[in-house]
Design an enzyme around this catalytic site. Structure first.
Site, PDB file in Angstrom:
ATOM      1  N   LYS A 102     -13.073   7.898   4.326  1.00 57.46           N
ATOM      2  CA  LYS A 102     -12.975   6.720   5.199  1.00 57.46           C
ATOM      3  C   LYS A 102     -14.095   5.732   4.882  1.00 57.46           C
ATOM      4  CE  LYS A 102     -12.288   5.199   9.940  1.00 57.46           C
ATOM      5  NZ  LYS A 102     -11.158   4.331   9.578  1.00 57.46           N
ATOM      6  N   GLY A 133       0.838  -1.209   0.000  1.00 58.40           N
ATOM      7  CA  GLY A 133       0.000   0.000   0.000  1.00 58.40           C
ATOM      8  C   GLY A 133       0.864   1.246   0.000  1.00 58.40           C
ATOM      9  N   HIS A 179     -14.185  11.676  10.991  1.00 57.30           N
ATOM     10  CA  HIS A 179     -13.113  11.336  10.042  1.00 57.30           C
ATOM     11  C   HIS A 179     -13.399  11.947   8.670  1.00 57.30           C
ATOM     12  CE1 HIS A 179     -11.868   8.271  12.974  1.00 57.30           C
ATOM     13  NE2 HIS A 179     -10.694   8.335  12.369  1.00 57.30           N
ATOM     14  N   GLY A 186     -12.342   1.979  13.813  1.00 61.11           N
ATOM     15  CA  GLY A 186     -11.791   0.915  14.664  1.00 61.11           C
ATOM     16  C   GLY A 186     -11.424   1.460  16.037  1.00 61.11           C
ATOM     17  N   GLY A 206      -0.521   4.639  -0.968  1.00 60.69           N
ATOM     18  CA  GLY A 206      -1.696   5.142  -0.239  1.00 60.69           C
ATOM     19  C   GLY A 206      -1.324   6.279   0.702  1.00 60.69           C
TER      20      GLY A 206
HETATM   21  P1  NAD Z   1      -5.583   4.534   1.065  1.00 58.38           P
HETATM   22  O1  NAD Z   1      -6.737   4.041   0.272  1.00 58.38           O
HETATM   23  O2  NAD Z   1      -5.054   5.922   0.844  1.00 58.38           O
HETATM   24  O3  NAD Z   1      -4.329   3.529   0.846  1.00 58.38           O
HETATM   25  C1  NAD Z   1      -4.439   2.130   0.814  1.00 58.38           C
HETATM   26  C2  NAD Z   1      -3.446   1.618  -0.232  1.00 58.38           C
HETATM   27  O4  NAD Z   1      -3.378   0.177  -0.129  1.00 58.38           O
HETATM   28  C3  NAD Z   1      -3.862   1.945  -1.671  1.00 58.38           C
HETATM   29  O5  NAD Z   1      -2.792   2.600  -2.343  1.00 58.38           O
HETATM   30  C4  NAD Z   1      -4.177   0.585  -2.274  1.00 58.38           C
HETATM   31  O6  NAD Z   1      -3.853   0.505  -3.659  1.00 58.38           O
HETATM   32  C5  NAD Z   1      -3.255  -0.311  -1.457  1.00 58.38           C
HETATM   33  N1  NAD Z   1      -3.620  -1.746  -1.499  1.00 58.38           N
HETATM   34  C6  NAD Z   1      -4.859  -2.293  -1.455  1.00 58.38           C
HETATM   35  N2  NAD Z   1      -4.776  -3.644  -1.566  1.00 58.38           N
HETATM   36  C7  NAD Z   1      -3.451  -3.954  -1.655  1.00 58.38           C
HETATM   37  C8  NAD Z   1      -2.724  -5.177  -1.786  1.00 58.38           C
HETATM   38  N3  NAD Z   1      -3.352  -6.355  -1.849  1.00 58.38           N
HETATM   39  N4  NAD Z   1      -1.378  -5.122  -1.868  1.00 58.38           N
HETATM   40  C9  NAD Z   1      -0.718  -3.936  -1.814  1.00 58.38           C
HETATM   41  N5  NAD Z   1      -1.354  -2.737  -1.698  1.00 58.38           N
HETATM   42  C10 NAD Z   1      -2.702  -2.748  -1.617  1.00 58.38           C
HETATM   43  O7  NAD Z   1      -5.986   4.324   2.597  1.00 58.38           O
HETATM   44  P2  NAD Z   1      -5.268   4.932   3.893  1.00 58.38           P
HETATM   45  O8  NAD Z   1      -5.962   6.191   4.296  1.00 58.38           O
HETATM   46  O9  NAD Z   1      -3.794   4.922   3.720  1.00 58.38           O
HETATM   47  O10 NAD Z   1      -5.704   3.841   5.008  1.00 58.38           O
HETATM   48  C11 NAD Z   1      -5.373   2.467   4.861  1.00 58.38           C
HETATM   49  C12 NAD Z   1      -5.943   1.696   6.050  1.00 58.38           C
HETATM   50  O11 NAD Z   1      -5.285   2.119   7.258  1.00 58.38           O
HETATM   51  C13 NAD Z   1      -7.451   1.926   6.302  1.00 58.38           C
HETATM   52  O12 NAD Z   1      -8.023   0.697   6.704  1.00 58.38           O
HETATM   53  C14 NAD Z   1      -7.466   2.936   7.436  1.00 58.38           C
HETATM   54  O13 NAD Z   1      -8.652   2.893   8.211  1.00 58.38           O
HETATM   55  C15 NAD Z   1      -6.278   2.458   8.229  1.00 58.38           C
HETATM   56  N6  NAD Z   1      -5.703   3.420   9.175  1.00 58.38           N
HETATM   57  C16 NAD Z   1      -5.310   2.940  10.379  1.00 58.38           C
HETATM   58  C17 NAD Z   1      -4.684   3.771  11.293  1.00 58.38           C
HETATM   59  C18 NAD Z   1      -4.166   3.180  12.578  1.00 58.38           C
HETATM   60  O14 NAD Z   1      -3.524   3.904  13.380  1.00 58.38           O
HETATM   61  N7  NAD Z   1      -4.365   1.875  12.818  1.00 58.38           N
HETATM   62  C19 NAD Z   1      -4.473   5.118  10.986  1.00 58.38           C
HETATM   63  C20 NAD Z   1      -4.878   5.595   9.725  1.00 58.38           C
HETATM   64  C21 NAD Z   1      -5.493   4.732   8.821  1.00 58.38           C
END
Ligand code: NAD
Length: 259
Positions: free
Chosen positions: A152, A8, A148, A158, A11
């Protein structure tokens, strides 16, 4: 030096993770990966590291990977890492029961840190919310309100669910029995012991969580506001440095932070 793989990578969080790794002395970016067909495949994540689309291959020679991708990807990624004995840090939220089962199976072979929120402040808030719920007792109605950004996918967040679980623990209650995740229509008076969670979506809000304790003639609010996604990335990189080399099993951010 801990060698980390970032799926990712293109992302919002992927970019932050690469930035956080760059400024961390203990962790190095081993490989960056995106899903097959993504426009960023073949471009440079940073000088010398090209974004690939083969996660299994990227794991060769790695110590840990950090997953902030999508709920449908998490189960496959963790199974591949378990087969290659590479530790996992998982921040993706909205996980399905199947993805949770895949994590549980993988944790027989590798150490896995799973957290709905990697910020120090929120992990502190989880403890404070539990303590306050225990001290105040069921006379105080509790509600969690989260805000958010408009992109989202999952709701409630979560983190909001983790806060509701902490509140339930503080009251010795079973969250499944007392949760109220939305209200609409003629819902009647608030039931005793209910734990409410409300989700607001809009704009570019990184993440806000407020726990309200609404009592007779007074109100207590515990709030956390994230100003930048970098706080989650820094926490996840810290977790990656911590988890590499640990015994197999599931760990939380509480373990990482020693809270
Ligand atoms: P985003 O959509 O900007 O990025 C996700 C990326 O993952 C995308 O570029 C997508 O192409 C890629 N991806 C999807 N499937 C894939 C695979 N099989 N292999 C490789 N890459 C793949 O989303 P984001 O805002 O970066 O958030 C991602 C996740 O993190 C969400 O579930 C969000 O809720 C979570 N998050 C968690 C926290 C935390 O502290 N735990 C904080 C922020 C976001």
């Amino acid at each position: 030096m801990i060698r980390a793989v970032v799926p990712g990578a293109a992302g919002k969080m992927g970019g932050m993770l690469i930035q956080a790794i760059r400024s961390d002395a203990a962790v190095a970016l081993h490989a960056a990966v995106e899903r097959k067909g993504h426009a960023a495949v073949g471009t440079e994540a940073e000088p010398g590291v090209t974004i690939g689309d083969d996660f299994a291959r990227a794991l060769h020679g790695a110590d840990v990977y950090i997953d902030f991708t999508a709920p449908e990807a998490t189960g496959t990624l963790v199974a591949q890492a378990a087969a290659r004995r590479v530790a996992a840090v998982i921040g993706t939220t909205g996980l399905s029961p199947e993805a949770r089962t895949a994590i549980f199976h993988a944790a027989a072979d590798i150490p896995v840190v799973v957290a709905p929120n990697f910020s120090l402040g929120v992990n502190l808030l989880l403890g404070l919310a539990e303590e306050a719920a225990r001290a105040l007792g069921p006379e105080y109605d509790v509600e969690v309100v989260e805000i958010h950004h408009r992109h989202k996918r999952d709701a409630p967040s979560g983190t909001a669910i983790a806060l509701a679980e902490a509140l339930a623990r503080g009251r010795d209650a079973d969250l499944a029995q007392v949760k109220r995740f939305s209200r609409e229509g003629d819902v009647g008076a608030r039931a005793d012991g209910e734990i409410g969670v409300q989700a607001v979506r809009g704009g570019d809000v990184v993440g806000e969580h407020t726990v309200l304790f609404l009592g007779p003639a007074e109100r207590i609010e515990l709030a956390h506001r994230a100003g930048s996604r970098l706080i989650f990335a820094r926490g996840a990189v810290r977790a990656a440095a911590w988890v590499a080399g640990k015994p197999a099993g599931v760990y939380s951010m509480k373990d990482v932070l020693g809270l």
